[in-house]
Design a protein around this motif. Structure first.
Motif, PDB file in Angstrom:
ATOM      1  N   ASP A   7     -57.930 -39.477  11.074  1.00  0.00           N
ATOM      2  CA  ASP A   7     -56.739 -38.903  10.439  1.00  0.00           C
ATOM      3  C   ASP A   7     -56.245 -37.639  11.145  1.00  0.00           C
ATOM      4  OD1 ASP A   7     -56.814 -40.893   8.538  1.00  0.00           O
ATOM      5  OD2 ASP A   7     -57.734 -39.640   6.991  1.00  0.00           O
ATOM      6  N   LEU A   8     -57.033 -37.096  12.081  1.00  0.00           N
ATOM      7  CA  LEU A   8     -56.656 -35.866  12.754  1.00  0.00           C
ATOM      8  C   LEU A   8     -55.825 -36.148  13.998  1.00  0.00           C
ATOM      9  CD1 LEU A   8     -60.066 -33.948  12.519  1.00  0.00           C
ATOM     10  CD2 LEU A   8     -58.066 -33.720  11.033  1.00  0.00           C
ATOM     11  N   SER A  24     -59.544 -35.016  25.717  1.00  0.00           N
ATOM     12  CA  SER A  24     -58.753 -35.451  24.574  1.00  0.00           C
ATOM     13  C   SER A  24     -59.623 -35.224  23.342  1.00  0.00           C
ATOM     14  CB  SER A  24     -58.407 -36.936  24.730  1.00  0.00           C
ATOM     15  OG  SER A  24     -57.753 -37.408  23.583  1.00  0.00           O
ATOM     16  N   ALA A  25     -59.077 -34.544  22.318  1.00  0.00           N
ATOM     17  CA  ALA A  25     -59.920 -34.168  21.185  1.00  0.00           C
ATOM     18  C   ALA A  25     -59.168 -34.256  19.860  1.00  0.00           C
ATOM     19  CB  ALA A  25     -60.446 -32.760  21.385  1.00  0.00           C
ATOM     20  N   LYS A  37     -64.163 -34.346  17.848  1.00  0.00           N
ATOM     21  CA  LYS A  37     -64.530 -35.617  18.477  1.00  0.00           C
ATOM     22  C   LYS A  37     -63.757 -35.623  19.783  1.00  0.00           C
ATOM     23  CE  LYS A  37     -64.757 -40.603  18.168  1.00  0.00           C
ATOM     24  NZ  LYS A  37     -64.369 -41.802  17.424  1.00  0.00           N
ATOM     25  N   GLY A  38     -64.487 -35.525  20.888  1.00  0.00           N
ATOM     26  CA  GLY A  38     -63.844 -35.380  22.184  1.00  0.00           C
ATOM     27  C   GLY A  38     -64.149 -36.518  23.133  1.00  0.00           C
ATOM     28  N   THR A  39     -63.223 -36.728  24.054  1.00  0.00           N
ATOM     29  CA  THR A  39     -63.378 -37.757  25.085  1.00  0.00           C
ATOM     30  C   THR A  39     -63.098 -37.153  26.448  1.00  0.00           C
ATOM     31  OG1 THR A  39     -62.656 -39.489  23.542  1.00  0.00           O
ATOM     32  CG2 THR A  39     -62.577 -40.009  25.893  1.00  0.00           C
ATOM     33  N   LEU A  40     -64.067 -37.311  27.346  1.00  0.00           N
ATOM     34  CA  LEU A  40     -63.881 -36.962  28.752  1.00  0.00           C
ATOM     35  C   LEU A  40     -63.698 -38.255  29.527  1.00  0.00           C
ATOM     36  CD1 LEU A  40     -66.630 -34.260  29.455  1.00  0.00           C
ATOM     37  CD2 LEU A  40     -64.161 -33.908  29.397  1.00  0.00           C
ATOM     38  N   ILE A  41     -62.531 -38.416  30.146  1.00  0.00           N
ATOM     39  CA  ILE A  41     -62.282 -39.602  30.952  1.00  0.00           C
ATOM     40  C   ILE A  41     -63.096 -39.491  32.245  1.00  0.00           C
ATOM     41  CG2 ILE A  41     -60.002 -39.998  29.953  1.00  0.00           C
ATOM     42  CD1 ILE A  41     -58.787 -38.692  32.468  1.00  0.00           C
TER      43      ILE A  41
END
Length: 111
Positions: A7-8, A24-25, A37-41
């Motif tokens: 939902d964020l 991306s967080a 909640k983060g994503t490192l490509i």
């Protein structure tokens, strides 16, 4: 309090702490705490930084990251947890071909 990351709003932060590419967080931030909640490509990194007023706990969900803490490198894989106490420095990078996804908890110790 319950947070539903789906939902964020997704926030893209380029060159986080001087790192490469972007993270991306989905985040909740208040005066006491940051939840992310983060994503490192692939090829992305978070630059080395010092936790002067807080600490950080990172839970690896998928993918793999190289964590540099106080100058030493370790591999962070799903099911593992990285802890950076207040007063220490760390950064991470994704050297693999798949995204690195994590949950991070950053509680403030000094307000």
């Amino acid at each position: 309090m319950i947070f539903k990351f789906s939902d964020l709003e997704d926030t893209v932060i380029p060159n986080f702490y001087g790192g490469e590419k972007q993270i991306s967080a989905k985040m909740h931030v208040d005066d006491n705490l940051k939840l992310m909640k983060g994503t490192l490509i692939p090829g992305a990194s978070i630059g080395v930084h010092t936790h002067e007023k807080n600490s950080e706990v990172v839970f690896a969900l998928s993918g793999e990251a190289v964590v540099t803490m106080d100058g030493k490198e370790e591999i962070l894989k799903p099911g593992m947890v990285h802890y950076c106490p207040m007063g220490h420095s760390h950064g991470m990078r994704n050297n693999k071909d798949e995204d690195f996804v994590m949950y991070a908890v950053v509680p403030n110790h000094i307000l």
